[in-house]
Scaffold this motif. Structure first.
Motif, PDB file in Angstrom:
ATOM      1  N   SER A 160     -93.415 -25.393 -16.943  1.00 46.34           N
ATOM      2  CA  SER A 160     -93.084 -26.081 -15.686  1.00 46.34           C
ATOM      3  C   SER A 160     -93.961 -27.306 -15.483  1.00 46.34           C
ATOM      4  O   SER A 160     -93.478 -28.334 -15.012  1.00 46.34           O
TER       5      SER A 160
ATOM      6  N   HIS B 130     -86.705 -33.340  -8.869  1.00 46.09           N
ATOM      7  CA  HIS B 130     -86.855 -32.271  -9.868  1.00 46.09           C
ATOM      8  C   HIS B 130     -88.322 -32.017 -10.184  1.00 46.09           C
ATOM      9  O   HIS B 130     -88.726 -30.869 -10.380  1.00 46.09           O
TER      10      HIS B 130
ATOM     11  N   THR C 110     -92.589 -24.343  -9.024  1.00 46.45           N
ATOM     12  CA  THR C 110     -92.589 -23.248 -10.001  1.00 46.45           C
ATOM     13  C   THR C 110     -93.991 -23.021 -10.570  1.00 46.45           C
ATOM     14  O   THR C 110     -94.412 -21.872 -10.745  1.00 46.45           O
TER      15      THR C 110
ATOM     16  N   SER D 211     -89.505 -34.836 -16.133  1.00 49.97           N
ATOM     17  CA  SER D 211     -88.335 -35.063 -15.295  1.00 49.97           C
ATOM     18  C   SER D 211     -88.286 -36.521 -14.849  1.00 49.97           C
ATOM     19  O   SER D 211     -89.294 -37.080 -14.443  1.00 49.97           O
TER      20      SER D 211
ATOM     21  N   TRP E 203     -90.184 -28.420  -9.978  1.00 49.74           N
ATOM     22  CA  TRP E 203     -90.940 -27.806 -11.087  1.00 49.74           C
ATOM     23  C   TRP E 203     -92.367 -27.530 -10.674  1.00 49.74           C
ATOM     24  O   TRP E 203     -92.959 -26.528 -11.085  1.00 49.74           O
TER      25      TRP E 203
ATOM     26  N   MET F 286     -92.559 -29.976 -17.498  1.00 46.54           N
ATOM     27  CA  MET F 286     -91.320 -30.498 -16.923  1.00 46.54           C
ATOM     28  C   MET F 286     -91.593 -31.403 -15.724  1.00 46.54           C
ATOM     29  O   MET F 286     -90.788 -32.270 -15.409  1.00 46.54           O
TER      30      MET F 286
END
Lengths: 167, 111
Positions: free
Chosen positions: A18, A30, A37, A25, A34, A21
């Motif tokens: 995550s 987004h 997360t 991203s 993430w 990401m």
């Protein structure tokens, strides 16, 4: 491999993927999702270490309050994939290489340190992370820092309002 | 779990945050990467506090070693919340003035 180890590896992989990401991203919304997360995975680690108070505070403060603030600001500015500024490929590669070099050096240092090879973190039990113990320590030994942090919050609130208002 | 696993996990998260600060130009993403680095440090502090507790709990069941580490994490969260509120206010003001969140437009302090 027992259940604790399985949960540890799962949460670590989730946090690292995550976190990557967040960088990769293109859409800022987004990235924020993430990052939430990542915070959930770190809260899972806190629960695994039986730091229950910090796990809940992490969820409430970071995933609940701070990330909602980020989402509000991003949606207020209407940022999306098209308006996202990009660095050129060479600068990105230089950043990735320098970060990777730092990681390699630090990991090799950790591997060489002999004192910590036998140390372990106590999982699942131990009541130092429970709210009773932390509250006693916070209101006996750390009262002054606690009160100073409230002054910090007040000044941050005043500062945010002063900066944010239209002049 | 061995403390080394936690150190390496935190180092990896911290370096991902550093790479993010170095490679992105969106001010909000850079800010989020700083939050990521703060969280990596928090995780390491909690792991170290449980490490000290594990060493002390062998002799004494009711040991409270390591409480300070968790209180430090609490204070880091407090400071991070204050920092985010002021920082986002600054970013909103910057967006209002230059209609962009690109940090490369901020390479001069004047004008």
């Amino acid at each position: 491999m027992n259940a604790t180890q399985i949960v540890f590896w799962f949460l670590s992989a989730l946090a690292l993927v995550s976190a990557l990401m967040v960088l990769l991203s293109k859409n800022p919304v987004h990235s924020v999702l993430w990052l939430i997360t990542v915070f959930f995975a770190i809260s899972g680690h806190y629960i695994l270490l039986n730091a229950q108070f910090l796990a809940i505070v992490n969820l409430i403060v970071y995933a609940g309050a701070i990330m909602v603030l980020f989402l509000f600001v991003i949606m207020l500015m209407n940022l999306n994939k098209q308006t996202e500024p990009q660095k050129n490929a060479w600068l990105k590669m230089a950043g990735a290489i320098s970060g990777g070099c730092l990681l390699m050096i630090l990991i090799s240092l950790v591997k060489q340190a002999n004192e910590i090879t036998t140390k372990t973190a106590r999982m699942k039990d131990g009541d130092i992370g429970l709210i009773g113990n932390l509250g006693k320590a916070l209101f006996h030994d750390y009262v002054v820092p606690f009160e100073i942090s409230s002054v910090l919050f007040l000044s941050a609130m005043v500062g945010a309002v002063v900066i944010g208002k239209k002049d | 779990m061995p403390i080394q696993y936690y150190i390496i996990l935190s180092l990896a998260l911290f370096c991902i945050g550093i790479v993010g600060v170095l490679t992105r130009r969106n001010a909000i993403i850079i800010f989020m990467c700083i939050e990521l680095m703060l969280n990596a440090v928090n995780l390491l502090l909690v792991a170290f506090s449980k490490m000290h507790y594990a060493a002390a709990a062998v002799a004494n069941k009711a040991a409270t070693e390591g409480t300070e580490g968790q209180l430090f994490v609490f204070f880091i969260m407090v400071v991070a919340a204050a920092e985010v509120s002021v920082g986002l206010a600054i970013i909103v003001m910057m967006y209002r003035n230059i209609h962009s969140v690109d940090v490369s437009f901020l390479n001069r302090l004047k004008n």
